[in-house]
Design a protein around this motif. Sequence first.
Motif, PDB file in Angstrom:
ATOM      1  N   TYR A  52       1.102  -1.249  -0.077  1.00 21.24           N
ATOM      2  CA  TYR A  52       0.365   0.355  -0.016  1.00 21.24           C
ATOM      3  C   TYR A  52       0.779   1.013   0.074  1.00 21.24           C
ATOM      4  O   TYR A  52       0.426   2.480  -1.255  1.00 21.24           O
ATOM      5  N   ILE A  53       1.991   1.811   0.842  1.00 22.61           N
ATOM      6  CA  ILE A  53       2.551   2.237   0.906  1.00 22.61           C
ATOM      7  C   ILE A  53       3.289   2.425  -0.634  1.00 22.61           C
ATOM      8  O   ILE A  53       3.568   3.471  -0.786  1.00 22.61           O
ATOM      9  N   ILE A  54       3.638   1.323  -0.723  1.00 24.60           N
ATOM     10  CA  ILE A  54       4.558   1.772  -2.611  1.00 24.60           C
ATOM     11  C   ILE A  54       3.288   2.294  -3.048  1.00 24.60           C
ATOM     12  O   ILE A  54       4.040   3.050  -4.316  1.00 24.60           O
ATOM     13  N   ILE A  55       2.140   1.562  -2.791  1.00 31.50           N
ATOM     14  CA  ILE A  55       1.524   2.138  -4.294  1.00 31.50           C
ATOM     15  C   ILE A  55       0.910   3.640  -4.065  1.00 31.50           C
ATOM     16  O   ILE A  55       1.390   4.109  -5.465  1.00 31.50           O
ATOM     17  N   PRO A 129     -11.271  -2.598  -4.937  1.00 35.03           N
ATOM     18  CA  PRO A 129     -11.825  -1.872  -3.396  1.00 35.03           C
ATOM     19  C   PRO A 129     -10.190  -1.143  -3.302  1.00 35.03           C
ATOM     20  O   PRO A 129      -9.751   0.121  -2.716  1.00 35.03           O
ATOM     21  N   ILE A 130      -8.973  -1.301  -4.240  1.00 38.05           N
ATOM     22  CA  ILE A 130      -7.978  -0.226  -4.524  1.00 38.05           C
ATOM     23  C   ILE A 130      -7.808   0.782  -5.424  1.00 38.05           C
ATOM     24  O   ILE A 130      -7.591   1.569  -5.368  1.00 38.05           O
ATOM     25  N   GLU A 145       0.182  13.338   2.215  1.00 41.02           N
ATOM     26  CA  GLU A 145      -1.425  12.870   2.888  1.00 41.02           C
ATOM     27  C   GLU A 145      -1.355  11.788   2.137  1.00 41.02           C
ATOM     28  O   GLU A 145      -2.146  10.630   2.417  1.00 41.02           O
ATOM     29  N   SER A 146      -1.343  11.461   0.755  1.00 37.84           N
ATOM     30  CA  SER A 146      -1.548   9.438  -0.088  1.00 37.84           C
ATOM     31  C   SER A 146      -0.847   8.653   1.185  1.00 37.84           C
ATOM     32  O   SER A 146      -1.551   7.622   0.998  1.00 37.84           O
ATOM     33  N   ILE A 147       0.302   8.455   1.285  1.00 40.00           N
ATOM     34  CA  ILE A 147       0.859   7.036   2.129  1.00 40.00           C
ATOM     35  C   ILE A 147       0.097   7.770   3.177  1.00 40.00           C
ATOM     36  O   ILE A 147      -0.640   6.297   4.035  1.00 40.00           O
ATOM     37  N   ALA A 148      -0.720   8.588   4.019  1.00 40.88           N
ATOM     38  CA  ALA A 148      -1.677   8.029   5.078  1.00 40.88           C
ATOM     39  C   ALA A 148      -2.737   7.400   4.657  1.00 40.88           C
ATOM     40  O   ALA A 148      -3.729   6.886   5.541  1.00 40.88           O
ATOM     41  N   THR A 149      -3.201   8.397   3.850  1.00 42.49           N
ATOM     42  CA  THR A 149      -5.424   7.499   2.841  1.00 42.49           C
ATOM     43  C   THR A 149      -4.628   6.806   3.102  1.00 42.49           C
ATOM     44  O   THR A 149      -5.496   5.391   3.625  1.00 42.49           O
ATOM     45  N   PHE A 153      -6.548   2.801   5.513  1.00 41.50           N
ATOM     46  CA  PHE A 153      -7.570   2.704   4.149  1.00 41.50           C
ATOM     47  C   PHE A 153      -6.651   1.012   5.014  1.00 41.50           C
ATOM     48  O   PHE A 153      -7.625   0.135   4.970  1.00 41.50           O
ATOM     49  N   PHE A 154      -5.779   0.795   5.053  1.00 45.21           N
ATOM     50  CA  PHE A 154      -5.290  -0.939   5.198  1.00 45.21           C
ATOM     51  C   PHE A 154      -5.642  -0.515   6.743  1.00 45.21           C
ATOM     52  O   PHE A 154      -6.063  -1.832   6.552  1.00 45.21           O
TER      53      PHE A 154
END
Lengths: 199, 374
Positions: A52-55, A129-130, A145-149, A153-154
């Motif tokens: 998720y973090i990489i995405i 979901p992704i 913000e992107s990583i936190a979102t 989500f995770f």
Amino acid sequence: MFEGLFIGLSVGASCLASCGPLIMSVIMKNSSTTTKSYGYLGKFMCGRLIAYIIIAFLISLLCQHEFISKEFLAVLMMIVGFMMIANAFFKMPSYCVKGNGFKTWVRKHFSWAYVSVLGFVSTLNVCPPIIAVTTTTAYSSSMFESIATFAFFFIGSSVYMLPLPLVSLVADKEALKTIGKFSSIIVGVVFIIKAILTF
Amino acid sequence: MKTNLYSTGNKLRSILLSLPMVLICMLMLSRGLTGQLTDTISYVATVIFYSFFFFMMLYKGSIDKWRAIAFVTSAIFFAISFMHNLIDLRGSVTYSDEEVMSCEIPFCHIVTTMVLIPMAIKQTIIFPGSIESGFASISSMLVIVFGSSIILGRGFCSWGCFYGGWDDGFSRLTRKPFIKRVNLAYRWFAFAMLIVMALWSASTMMPEYCSWLCPFKLVTERDEIVDTETLLKNIVMIIMFLGLVVVLPLLTKKRIQCATFCPMGAFESLFNKISIFHVVNNESKCIKCGKCQNVCPMLAISKDNKPLINCAKCGRCVDECPTGAMQYHIKGTPIGKRFTVARILFLYPAYSLMVTLIGGSMMDAINLIFKSLI
């Protein structure tokens, strides 16, 4: 960024349905106690979180949410398929291996790495979901913000996975192992066929 | 001559005990009667057919032989009737994407296992069928499946399933099995199928088992071949039917599709834990000959001769046991006492299920045959 949490909570059932067969098969095949099962779930979740973090990182870097090609996805599905079949036929080495040296170190950390990689690779497969959360993060103002979102989500989607290790409470462990073995084969074959059809 | 432990040996008693079933047959099969001659003839013929086999079960004391004749014949006649109805309604036994989208697909009980998770979590029925109307609506099938499972457990697979007769029939065609031992662990494959198919279907929101793996589409309805994917689905279906329903049952004398592959069978097995009727081994009579294990078509007898969770209550072990140790039993009653009563009480709901679920199709098929002859 809390939007990620609510998306996770609302679509987490779909995550359970897509990743459930993978982690359930691994748990049933390999673990004998509930504690060990939660261990396997934890390893799988680690892989998911890293993916998720990489995405999230790639989305904010490339400023687009469709950065994975069809062929790349097919290769990922193929890898998951073969990993599941391998899970059916090979025993995970125990963490409590005695001795020193590189070989022992590999044996000690094999199951950790294997299940985490499985979680990582399976998460990179684009599922509804992704897509939902990547669409949301496309509007994020910063990488953080992107990583936190994605992290929220995770958390939201992981809630649905928590009851899965309770399958180890079934008294007939031998039956559970056999079902895990068979379901690993079925899931593996399904992923390989899906990969071939994607090509 | 071997005397059967369960035979009433008394014609009058057997006739009297059969009368309630005759009434049930008359009542359940009378739906949709138009008063035409062929209708009436097929109605009478079907009532006589089912009543005769019920009578024979009581009179001769053996269940499985008579059940199998009724069950296999019903499955064949069901396929004839079903496919004929489809040709009447749609002009073909294949379905196109348009027909799927317009929810014209009859709901079959095997899909139950795949609709439950989306139904519980998302309140969505993922099957493209009719909820209330039509000749195989989703709600009516769910009621029948759950109702029968609570009473009979996995008995549904031997008494009510309109597909089970196919591999039951093929498993009886050879005198001796070519493959003598089938590992009991293979029965867990059906449980793995259940878990994977239920979750996979919830993930894709499609009944994936039906789309890809169901062998019985060959004797009901199938995808219209329009592209590579539908061609592949049809090839898989033929291979599945030949392999699991024809060849392996012939080689092993076991119901391989039902025992090792069907997710519905695994789901029904879970109901064996709560159902009223079950098969038990009366250990005080058991001589450990292992005959029950050899003859069981469902891989449902353990090495120590005890019925397992996946017992479909077909009655073969009960019939074949030389000492009468294998018995039908009502939960909560003492084992070894009043087992004939338990057996008869089991037969009524089990046989009623067969008549209710498949009887109408049988009557329909007989009607079609009469019409084509006249």
